[in-house]
Design an enzyme around this catalytic site. Structure first.
Site, short mmCIF file in Angstrom:
data_model
loop_
_atom_site.label_atom_id
_atom_site.label_comp_id
_atom_site.label_asym_id
_atom_site.label_seq_id
_atom_site.Cartn_x
_atom_site.Cartn_y
_atom_site.Cartn_z
N HIS A 67 0.81 -1.23 0.00
CA HIS A 67 0.00 0.00 0.00
C HIS A 67 0.84 1.27 0.00
O HIS A 67 0.29 2.38 -0.09
CB HIS A 67 -0.94 0.05 1.21
CG HIS A 67 -0.23 0.36 2.50
ND1 HIS A 67 0.44 -0.57 3.23
CD2 HIS A 67 -0.06 1.53 3.16
CE1 HIS A 67 0.97 -0.01 4.31
NE2 HIS A 67 0.69 1.27 4.27
C1 UD1 Z 1 -2.27 5.83 5.25
C2 UD1 Z 1 -1.00 6.50 5.78
C3 UD1 Z 1 0.15 5.49 5.75
C4 UD1 Z 1 -0.24 4.22 6.48
C5 UD1 Z 1 -1.55 3.67 5.95
C6 UD1 Z 1 -1.99 2.50 6.79
C7 UD1 Z 1 -0.79 8.92 5.31
C8 UD1 Z 1 -0.15 9.93 4.45
N1 UD1 Z 1 -0.62 7.63 4.93
O1 UD1 Z 1 -2.03 5.48 3.90
O2 UD1 Z 1 1.28 6.05 6.37
O3 UD1 Z 1 0.78 3.28 6.30
O4 UD1 Z 1 -2.56 4.69 6.02
O5 UD1 Z 1 -2.86 1.65 6.12
O6 UD1 Z 1 -1.43 9.25 6.29
N2 UD1 Z 1 -9.42 4.13 1.15
C9 UD1 Z 1 -10.64 3.51 1.12
N3 UD1 Z 1 -11.22 3.20 2.32
C10 UD1 Z 1 -10.66 3.48 3.53
C11 UD1 Z 1 -9.41 4.14 3.53
C12 UD1 Z 1 -8.81 4.45 2.33
O7 UD1 Z 1 -11.20 3.23 0.07
O8 UD1 Z 1 -11.25 3.16 4.58
C13 UD1 Z 1 -8.76 4.43 -0.16
C14 UD1 Z 1 -9.15 5.79 -0.74
O9 UD1 Z 1 -9.20 5.67 -2.12
C15 UD1 Z 1 -7.96 6.64 -0.36
C16 UD1 Z 1 -6.79 5.66 -0.41
O10 UD1 Z 1 -7.34 4.44 0.03
O11 UD1 Z 1 -7.78 7.74 -1.23
C17 UD1 Z 1 -5.64 6.05 0.45
O12 UD1 Z 1 -6.04 6.28 1.81
P1 UD1 Z 1 -5.21 7.28 2.74
O13 UD1 Z 1 -5.70 7.19 4.13
O14 UD1 Z 1 -5.13 8.63 2.12
O15 UD1 Z 1 -3.74 6.70 2.67
P2 UD1 Z 1 -3.23 5.22 2.90
O16 UD1 Z 1 -2.60 4.75 1.65
O17 UD1 Z 1 -4.29 4.40 3.53
N1 UDP Z 2 -3.34 -5.58 9.03
C1 UDP Z 2 -4.58 -6.16 9.26
N2 UDP Z 2 -5.28 -6.64 8.19
C2 UDP Z 2 -4.82 -6.56 6.91
C3 UDP Z 2 -3.54 -5.97 6.69
C4 UDP Z 2 -2.85 -5.47 7.76
O1 UDP Z 2 -5.03 -6.26 10.41
O2 UDP Z 2 -5.52 -7.02 5.99
C5 UDP Z 2 -2.59 -5.05 10.18
C6 UDP Z 2 -1.19 -5.58 10.33
O3 UDP Z 2 -1.21 -6.82 10.99
C7 UDP Z 2 -0.52 -4.49 11.15
C8 UDP Z 2 -1.20 -3.23 10.62
O4 UDP Z 2 -2.41 -3.66 9.98
O5 UDP Z 2 -0.84 -4.61 12.52
C9 UDP Z 2 -0.29 -2.54 9.64
O6 UDP Z 2 -0.99 -1.52 9.01
P1 UDP Z 2 -0.63 -0.99 7.56
O7 UDP Z 2 0.22 -1.99 6.87
O8 UDP Z 2 -1.90 -0.59 6.94
O9 UDP Z 2 0.17 0.35 7.88
P2 UDP Z 2 1.70 0.67 8.24
O10 UDP Z 2 2.09 -0.18 9.40
O11 UDP Z 2 2.50 0.42 7.01
O12 UDP Z 2 1.66 2.12 8.56
#
Ligand code: UD1
Ligand code: UDP
Length: 368
Positions: free
Chosen positions: A214
């Site tokens: 992601h």
């Molecule tokens: C965010 C964090 C990242 C973290 C990740 C954890 C920032 C800049 N990034 O990235 O550091 O590792 O969360 O997972 O804060 N979306 C959905 N449903 C949801 C959430 C997101 O459809 O419930 C989709 C939307 O299209 C959105 C995209 O995912 O635009 C990205 O979501 P966003 O929260 O902006 O960033 P992440 O990639 O999730």
């Molecule tokens: N995780 C989860 N379900 C999933 C993928 C990830 O519960 O389908 C959990 C994972 O075990 C870890 C956390 O989400 O505890 C990590 O989050 P993510 O990878 O979204 O963000 P990051 O740690 O890179 O910020």
């Protein structure tokens, strides 16, 4: 003490669970969910599984560009701070929710406590690196998961208010791995997933790679994203991929070969722990998952040029790979027979929640 805690993204719910439980034994916590993550399987499921208290406020900001999303959070958090007048504000990690919380409180001269302070990739192009640096530099107390994080802050001249508490994700893993095994070792997980993907039967025979993707630097570059999927499709074991919604949207327009790749919806934390501990290897660009693989003694390949969690690289338990098809395949299929697991002492003893509470309440002092 009255504390406001800001959460908003999946990994922050997982970090909040042990802290909220500990802190609420003797103090008042007001939980603010920014709404950055909002799908049920990116948010609600973690509150249900981990017993996280229901948020007192949900700002419902949803998705958007960095500026729009952060600005909307900033506005909402400021309003709550003015109304609630807390003694401090706590933020986790490095997301836009983290930065918005820290900035809103700092401008109002409300003490900021940053959990998971001091992490650095030294890649300023990452939004997370920008959020971490800015948050650390306006925080009053920097609660570090490792000695590396303490040392990183020292290099930037930050020594005051710095405390090494151990890693709070380690607390969550230790509290839940037994529950996850009890829930899923009877094969129930298989039924949970099979309804979504008939290919699942492939993974039982000979093990599987558990993958998550992601990180913006990988998903937002079509060539890199396509290389990742191409490599996955050519690996020697099936790849189980709980797909982040960001990545799901971006592969829609990509010519990708799904052979060997079993795509499922994001799963809950308990199932994720179970799948991580039983995988042959984890292949990921997640920060949290690299650590969980390490805690659960599953080897890992990280699809990035840097990692903030350098302790996991010891003995090549975790190995970095560039986003190149050949390199991914060779790193993932590396020989594992002589691999020795480093002891996870560098992440503390699984009592970070308690130490963070002590530090916050006692002005930075913890009982050793
Ligand atoms: C965010 C964090 C990242 C973290 C990740 C954890 C920032 C800049 N990034 O990235 O550091 O590792 O969360 O997972 O804060 N979306 C959905 N449903 C949801 C959430 C997101 O459809 O419930 C989709 C939307 O299209 C959105 C995209 O995912 O635009 C990205 O979501 P966003 O929260 O902006 O960033 P992440 O990639 O999730
Ligand atoms: N995780 C989860 N379900 C999933 C993928 C990830 O519960 O389908 C959990 C994972 O075990 C870890 C956390 O989400 O505890 C990590 O989050 P993510 O990878 O979204 O963000 P990051 O740690 O890179 O910020």
């Amino acid at each position: 003490m009255k504390l406001i805690t800001i959460i908003g993204a999946r990994p922050q719910f997982i970090k909040a669970a042990p802290f909220s439980e500990e802190f609420r034994k003797n103090h008042e916590e007001i939980l603010v969910h920014t709404g950055q993550h909002y799908d049920a399987n990116m948010s609600d499921i973690f509150f249900d599984e981990l017993g996280i208290p229901k948020p007192d406020y949900n700002l419902g900001v949803g998705s958007g560009s960095h500026g729009k999303q952060t600005a909307s959070m900033l506005e909402g958090i400021e309003e709550i701070l003015l109304k609630e007048k807390p003694d401090g504000l706590l933020v986790y990690g490095d997301t836009n929710s983290t930065l918005a919380g820290a900035l809103a409180a700092s401008k109002l001269h409300i003490p900021v406590f940053h959990v998971e302070a001091g992490l650095r990739s030294y890649n300023k192009l990452m939004p997370e690196e920008q959020n971490r640096i800015l948050t650390d530099h306006i925080s009053d107390m920097l609660l570090c998961p490792t000695q590396t994080a303490v040392d990183n802050l020292k290099k930037e001249g930050i020594t005051y208010g710095v405390v090494n508490t151990g890693d709070i994700m380690y607390d969550t893993v230790l509290r839940n791995i037994g529950i996850a095994n009890e829930k899923y070792s009877n094969g129930l997980w298989f039924d949970e997933i099979v309804s979504e993907n008939g290919e699942i039967s492939k993974i039982s025979e000979n093990g599987y790679y558990l993958a998550t993707i992601h990180r913006a630097e990988n998903t937002d570059n079509p060539e890199k994203l396509s290389n990742i999927f191409k490599a996955f499709s050519e690996l020697n074991k099936p790849v189980l991929l709980p797909l982040h919604p960001r990545t799901e949207k971006l592969i829609e327009n990509l010519e990708v070969d799904m052979k060997n790749i079993i795509i499922i919806n994001p799963v809950g934390y308990l199932l994720m722990l179970y799948l991580t501990s039983n995988a042959y290897m984890v292949v990921t660009d997640s920060g949290g998952l690299q650590k969980e693989a390490y805690f659960l003694k599953t080897p890992c390949t990280t699809l990035r040029d840097q990692t903030e969690w350098i302790e996991t690289l010891e003995n090549s338990w975790n190995v970095l790979s560039k986003i190149d098809v050949k390199e991914i395949k060779s790193k993932v299929q590396r020989e594992l027979t002589c691999l020795k697991h480093p002891q996870p002492k560098s992440f503390g003893e699984g009592n970070a929640a308690l130490k963070i509470c002590e530090a916050i309440v006692n002005g930075g002092k913890i009982n050793e």
